[in-house]
Design a protein around this motif. Structure first.
Motif, PDB file in Angstrom:
ATOM      1  N   LEU A  43       0.488  -1.297  -0.136  1.00 25.33           N
ATOM      2  CA  LEU A  43      -0.325  -0.019   0.149  1.00 25.33           C
ATOM      3  C   LEU A  43       1.113   1.395  -0.136  1.00 25.33           C
ATOM      4  CD1 LEU A  43      -3.242  -0.996   2.406  1.00 25.33           C
ATOM      5  CD2 LEU A  43      -2.339  -1.020   0.096  1.00 25.33           C
ATOM      6  N   THR A  44       2.678   1.338   0.108  1.00 24.65           N
ATOM      7  CA  THR A  44       2.515   2.660   0.705  1.00 24.65           C
ATOM      8  C   THR A  44       4.269   1.770   0.598  1.00 24.65           C
ATOM      9  OG1 THR A  44       3.136   4.318   1.731  1.00 24.65           O
ATOM     10  CG2 THR A  44       2.655   2.218   3.334  1.00 24.65           C
ATOM     11  N   ARG A  85       6.771   4.322   2.035  1.00 20.64           N
ATOM     12  CA  ARG A  85       7.433   5.193   3.037  1.00 20.64           C
ATOM     13  C   ARG A  85       7.208   4.553   4.310  1.00 20.64           C
ATOM     14  NH1 ARG A  85       9.560  10.526   1.566  1.00 20.64           N
ATOM     15  NH2 ARG A  85      10.135  10.498   3.670  1.00 20.64           N
ATOM     16  N   TRP A  86       7.393   4.686   5.958  1.00 18.72           N
ATOM     17  CA  TRP A  86       6.546   4.620   6.764  1.00 18.72           C
ATOM     18  C   TRP A  86       6.426   6.104   6.771  1.00 18.72           C
ATOM     19  CZ3 TRP A  86       8.224   1.652  11.839  1.00 18.72           C
ATOM     20  CH2 TRP A  86       6.894   0.651  12.411  1.00 18.72           C
ATOM     21  N   GLY A  87       5.073   6.028   7.830  1.00 22.04           N
ATOM     22  CA  GLY A  87       4.390   7.513   8.691  1.00 22.04           C
ATOM     23  C   GLY A  87       3.956   7.338   9.722  1.00 22.04           C
ATOM     24  N   ALA A  88       4.045   8.466  10.037  1.00 21.45           N
ATOM     25  CA  ALA A  88       3.316   8.526  11.730  1.00 21.45           C
ATOM     26  C   ALA A  88       1.659   7.888  10.923  1.00 21.45           C
ATOM     27  CB  ALA A  88       2.628  10.047  11.840  1.00 21.45           C
ATOM     28  N   ARG A  89       1.013   7.796  10.013  1.00 22.78           N
ATOM     29  CA  ARG A  89      -0.233   7.562   9.707  1.00 22.78           C
ATOM     30  C   ARG A  89      -0.718   6.090   9.908  1.00 22.78           C
ATOM     31  NH1 ARG A  89       2.104   8.640   5.565  1.00 22.78           N
ATOM     32  NH2 ARG A  89       2.906   6.644   3.621  1.00 22.78           N
ATOM     33  N   ASP A  90       0.565   5.170   9.625  1.00 24.27           N
ATOM     34  CA  ASP A  90       0.154   3.700   9.811  1.00 24.27           C
ATOM     35  C   ASP A  90       1.037   3.309  11.176  1.00 24.27           C
ATOM     36  OD1 ASP A  90      -1.088   3.333   8.146  1.00 24.27           O
ATOM     37  OD2 ASP A  90       1.316   3.517   6.687  1.00 24.27           O
ATOM     38  N   ALA A  91       1.783   4.426  12.398  1.00 22.01           N
ATOM     39  CA  ALA A  91       2.627   3.618  13.346  1.00 22.01           C
ATOM     40  C   ALA A  91       1.884   3.216  14.283  1.00 22.01           C
ATOM     41  CB  ALA A  91       3.719   5.228  13.667  1.00 22.01           C
ATOM     42  N   ASN A  92       1.385   3.263  14.296  1.00 22.53           N
ATOM     43  CA  ASN A  92       0.166   2.086  15.148  1.00 22.53           C
ATOM     44  C   ASN A  92      -0.016   0.804  15.063  1.00 22.53           C
ATOM     45  OD1 ASN A  92      -1.717   3.100  13.441  1.00 22.53           O
ATOM     46  ND2 ASN A  92      -3.115   3.476  14.899  1.00 22.53           N
ATOM     47  N   TRP A  93       1.013   0.692  14.555  1.00 26.85           N
ATOM     48  CA  TRP A  93       0.757  -0.622  14.051  1.00 26.85           C
ATOM     49  C   TRP A  93       0.999  -1.596  14.908  1.00 26.85           C
ATOM     50  CZ3 TRP A  93       0.227  -2.692   9.835  1.00 26.85           C
ATOM     51  CH2 TRP A  93      -0.005  -4.309   9.433  1.00 26.85           C
ATOM     52  N   PHE A  94       1.668  -1.577  16.061  1.00 26.93           N
ATOM     53  CA  PHE A  94       1.749  -2.604  17.235  1.00 26.93           C
ATOM     54  C   PHE A  94       0.342  -2.607  17.935  1.00 26.93           C
ATOM     55  CE2 PHE A  94       6.051  -0.048  15.725  1.00 26.93           C
ATOM     56  CZ  PHE A  94       6.554  -1.679  15.357  1.00 26.93           C
ATOM     57  N   PHE A  95       0.509  -3.586  18.497  1.00 27.67           N
ATOM     58  CA  PHE A  95      -0.376  -4.538  19.568  1.00 27.67           C
ATOM     59  C   PHE A  95      -0.671  -3.794  20.909  1.00 27.67           C
ATOM     60  CE2 PHE A  95      -3.129  -7.583  22.136  1.00 27.67           C
ATOM     61  CZ  PHE A  95      -4.121  -6.989  22.288  1.00 27.67           C
ATOM     62  N   ASP A  96       0.908  -3.518  21.426  1.00 31.76           N
ATOM     63  CA  ASP A  96       1.321  -3.071  22.340  1.00 31.76           C
ATOM     64  C   ASP A  96       0.945  -0.742  22.290  1.00 31.76           C
ATOM     65  OD1 ASP A  96       2.983  -2.867  24.817  1.00 31.76           O
ATOM     66  OD2 ASP A  96       3.951  -1.991  23.494  1.00 31.76           O
ATOM     67  N   PHE A  97       0.568  -0.765  22.893  1.00 33.03           N
ATOM     68  CA  PHE A  97      -0.296   1.006  22.578  1.00 33.03           C
ATOM     69  C   PHE A  97       1.520   1.866  23.517  1.00 33.03           C
ATOM     70  CE2 PHE A  97      -1.227   4.853  23.804  1.00 33.03           C
ATOM     71  CZ  PHE A  97      -1.849   5.460  22.144  1.00 33.03           C
ATOM     72  N   PRO A  98       2.114   1.278  24.111  1.00 33.83           N
ATOM     73  CA  PRO A  98       3.078   2.420  24.348  1.00 33.83           C
ATOM     74  C   PRO A  98       4.298   2.088  23.065  1.00 33.83           C
ATOM     75  CG  PRO A  98       2.635   0.810  26.509  1.00 33.83           C
ATOM     76  CD  PRO A  98       1.860   0.738  25.264  1.00 33.83           C
ATOM     77  N   THR A  99       4.374   0.706  22.446  1.00 35.47           N
ATOM     78  CA  THR A  99       5.173   1.050  21.710  1.00 35.47           C
ATOM     79  C   THR A  99       4.328   2.122  19.786  1.00 35.47           C
ATOM     80  OG1 THR A  99       5.547  -1.268  22.071  1.00 35.47           O
ATOM     81  CG2 THR A  99       6.566  -0.905  20.231  1.00 35.47           C
ATOM     82  N   SER A 100       3.240   1.436  19.948  1.00 31.28           N
ATOM     83  CA  SER A 100       2.771   2.297  18.829  1.00 31.28           C
ATOM     84  C   SER A 100       3.305   4.284  19.059  1.00 31.28           C
ATOM     85  CB  SER A 100       1.409   1.643  18.618  1.00 31.28           C
ATOM     86  OG  SER A 100       1.530   0.751  18.037  1.00 31.28           O
ATOM     87  N   ALA A 101       2.476   3.803  20.325  1.00 34.76           N
ATOM     88  CA  ALA A 101       2.828   5.852  21.379  1.00 34.76           C
ATOM     89  C   ALA A 101       4.134   6.026  20.879  1.00 34.76           C
ATOM     90  CB  ALA A 101       1.829   6.152  22.356  1.00 34.76           C
TER      91      ALA A 101
END
Length: 663
Positions: free
Chosen positions: A292-293, A295-311
């Motif tokens: 789909l993309t 480059r990785w960016g903020a829009r897709d950075a909440n990729w981790f189930f562990d929210f502290p890691t995503s945040a």
């Protein structure tokens, strides 16, 4: 930016006074219905009701009525605090203080205090009674002051935060800390008196005193954070579960919130693509997103189930964008909210008129109308698809400012439910505050303590439009424990696509997800049916692009299980089976996975068995769990060989502690 004068801030700071986290041994782990006064109620039971006030009120008729009144007012005040009725609590504690003063005056008038002092040699313990009465008066006075400050914060904090009077909030927080410190110290003294009279203390008393101390520390940390010189920047992430992602929903927009001395000094609604467009670093995205993309960016950075890691990952991208680096602007905290939170707010504040859009926004049409404007409205054609959110934000704030006390209370309770259901999560770079956030169930971190079995299902929409808004999901796990402690699991997931009758293409296209099944580390797949037998696309090779270390650490553990056409990987101390699954509009599909936990559990009489289920933020799925005991055993809790837990709307984390009993 719109003038924010006279806009009030919704009061949810009462959470600072609820340090105790109780996990029931049967089911439903983190009940976060804003437990403001759990510690207060218990300590009052310990030091007041169970205390020898009864001895005082029975001395004579002159004090009996005041003593009864005192106990009634204490009960009334604690109940009011529990229900967040701070004004009623304040009045009740004021009445309790008056009753205690009447008791003291009466005892002095009738000579009781003198008699007790003269009787010191005969009855040494009774010499402490007048001192205890004074400490009890001080204890109640601090409860009165505490509830008074909470009431002031609840009714005025919003106004103070948005009207440049945040220093008053800080002052109130410092006073609360003084109250809590005094209550903590006085509770120790009163408990000593109780022990002197051989009045037993509850088993959890020591834990309560420890938590009072923790409350002092966290309140001080919050106060220090707010009062530290300089501006602090908070990112409020607006997640849309219509396009589900591991931490809750696609991150299309966010609000940059500026705070200085507890005052809100700036609010800016941003399109996440504007920020990503100013990223200089080129980072390779997660494997499933590479189609789909680039480059990785903020829009897709909440990729981790562990929210502290995503945040943390989202903040790192935001802070790397030239939009902020050129201004020396850096985010240090984030709060993620899903669409249902906004719907709750709209239910409380009522309809919002948008004459420029010819729309009347309500909780029932918010998502539909906003989605349409973003996807195909005039703002989209003009290159500003998220403009409608910027128009809505100040109007919502204005309506929040006008809420009466009952409406505020209703909103607080709704927000509490959203925390329980993982529709609100938060992250602070400050470690003390982050620890508190996690203890209060706001952290969204993966369960890391020991358990005999664990399950979490994590969906990520990969090219499936906004179809998750119309997906109905049912999850069922059946477990059997063998005599040698092996756990045989059968997982059934039913997903039904209800968007076939929608006109909008983004709602009726096929639902396509990348599903990760989180299990204990030693699990092995036995059979799998119902998913897409899809071979992953080749990994993108871009030598000039960076690799994210957190993502790379997980992806380096990948193993392709050709027999099942799935991947197996390790992350956050869990084994993960990863697969693709498509459900066409109007269809219902079922996935069945059988897997084994090998050499994981020791079977024996009165042995504890723990199962943990964690739900994904933004996925309203029902959950059923059935576990069968090993041959020759029953579950102590159900008195049978089978135990069942069922919930149509499970909380964010379910912990089931069961006990085997030999028959």
């Amino acid at each position: 930016m719109r003038e924010l004068k006279d806009i009030l801030h919704p009061k949810i700071k009462h959470k600072i006074l609820s340090p105790i986290k109780i996990e029931p041994t049967r089911h439903a782990s983190t009940n976060h219905s804003f437990k403001i006064a759990k510690w207060t109620i218990t300590i009052i039971i310990i030091t007041v009701v169970s205390f020898y006030v009864i001895k005082i009120i029975n001395v004579g008729k002159s004090t009996k009525s005041s003593g009864v009144l005192f106990i009634e007012r204490i009960k009334e005040g604690t109940t009011a605090l529990q229900n967040l009725n701070t004004l009623k609590a304040t009045n009740a504690f004021m009445g309790a203080s008056s009753a205690l003063i009447d008791i003291k005056k009466s005892s002095e008038t009738t000579g009781i205090a003198t008699i007790l002092n003269l009787g010191e040699n005969l009855i040494p313990k009774l010499k402490d009674l007048p001192l205890a009465l004074n400490d009890l008066i001080a204890f109640t006075a601090n409860l009165f002051s505490l509830s008074q400050n909470l009431d002031a914060l609840k009714s005025q904090a919003y106004h103070m935060a948005f009207n440049g009077e945040g220093f008053k909030i800080i002052k109130s927080l410092r006073t609360l800390n003084v109250n809590i410190a005094a209550i903590s110290e006085l509770s120790k003294k009163l408990s000593a008196y109780a022990l002197n009279f051989k009045i037993p203390l509850p088993e959890n008393y020591l834990a309560l005193t420890v938590n009072l101390h923790k409350t002092e520390n966290i309140l001080k940390s919050i106060t220090d954070y707010l009062s530290t010189p300089g501006a602090k920047h908070l990112a409020i992430l607006l997640q849309n579960p219509s396009e589900i992602r591991p931490s809750g929903g696609f991150l299309g927009s966010f609000i940059a919130l500026d705070i200085q001395d507890a005052s809100i000094t700036g609010i800016d609604v941003k399109d996440i693509y504007d920020v990503d467009g100013q990223l200089e670093n080129k980072v390779i995205p997660p494997r499933p997103l590479q189609a789909l993309t680039a480059r990785w960016g903020a829009r897709d950075a909440n990729w981790f189930f562990d929210f502290p890691t995503s945040a943390n990952k989202v903040l790192s991208f935001l802070n790397s964008s030239k939009i902020y680096t050129e201004r020396n602007y850096s985010f240090s905290a984030t709060i993620a909210i899903n669409v249902p939170v906004i719907l709750d707010v709209l239910e409380i504040i009522g309809t919002i008129e948008l004459p420029d859009y010819k729309l009347s926004i309500t909780k029932d049409n918010f998502l539909e109308n906003v989605q349409r404007e973003v996807e195909s409205g005039q703002d989209n054609k003009n290159g500003h698809p998220k403009k409608i959110l910027g128009v809505l934000a100040p109007l919502i704030l204005e309506k929040l400012a006008k809420l009466n006390d009952q409406a505020k209370l209703n909103l607080i309770k709704k927000l509490g439910n959203r925390i329980t259901n993982k529709d609100i999560t938060a992250y602070f770079e400050d470690r003390t505050l982050e620890t508190y956030i996690q203890n209060e169930g706001l952290g969204g971190e993966i369960y890391s303590a020991d358990s005999d079995d664990y399950l979490a299902l994590v969906n990520a929409n990969i090219g499936g439009g906004k179809t998750d808004a119309f997906m109905k999901e049912k999850i069922a796990l059946d477990s059997f424990i063998s005599s040698d402690g092996k756990i045989y699991n059968t997982l059934n997931i039913e997903r039904e696509h209800l968007g076939s009758k929608r006109v909008e293409k983004w709602y009726k296209s096929p639902n396509k997800i990348f599903l990760q099944i989180f299990t204990p580390e030693n699990s092995n797949m036995l059979s799998l049916a119902g998913h897409d037998a899809k071979i992953p696309d080749p990994e993108i090779r871009r030598p000039t692009y960076e690799r994210d270390p957190d993502l790379e650490a997980i992806e380096n553990t990948r193993m392709w299980l050709d027999e099942y056409k799935i991947e197996k990987m390790s992350q956050f101390g869990k084994n993960t089976f990863a697969l693709y699954w498509t459900v066409p509009a109007g269809k219902k599909e079922i996935l069945e996975a059988k897997y084994l936990l090998n050499n994981h559990f020791t079977v024996g009489d009165l042995v504890n068995y723990r199962f943990v289920y964690e739900k994904q933020s933004g996925v309203p799925a029902s959950f059923t769990y059935r576990v069968e005991a090993p041959p020759g055993f029953i579950w102590q809790e159900s008195k049978t060989s089978k135990f069942e837990f069922k919930s149509e709307s499970p909380e964010s984390r379910i912990i089931l502690d069961l006990t085997l009993k030999k028959i």
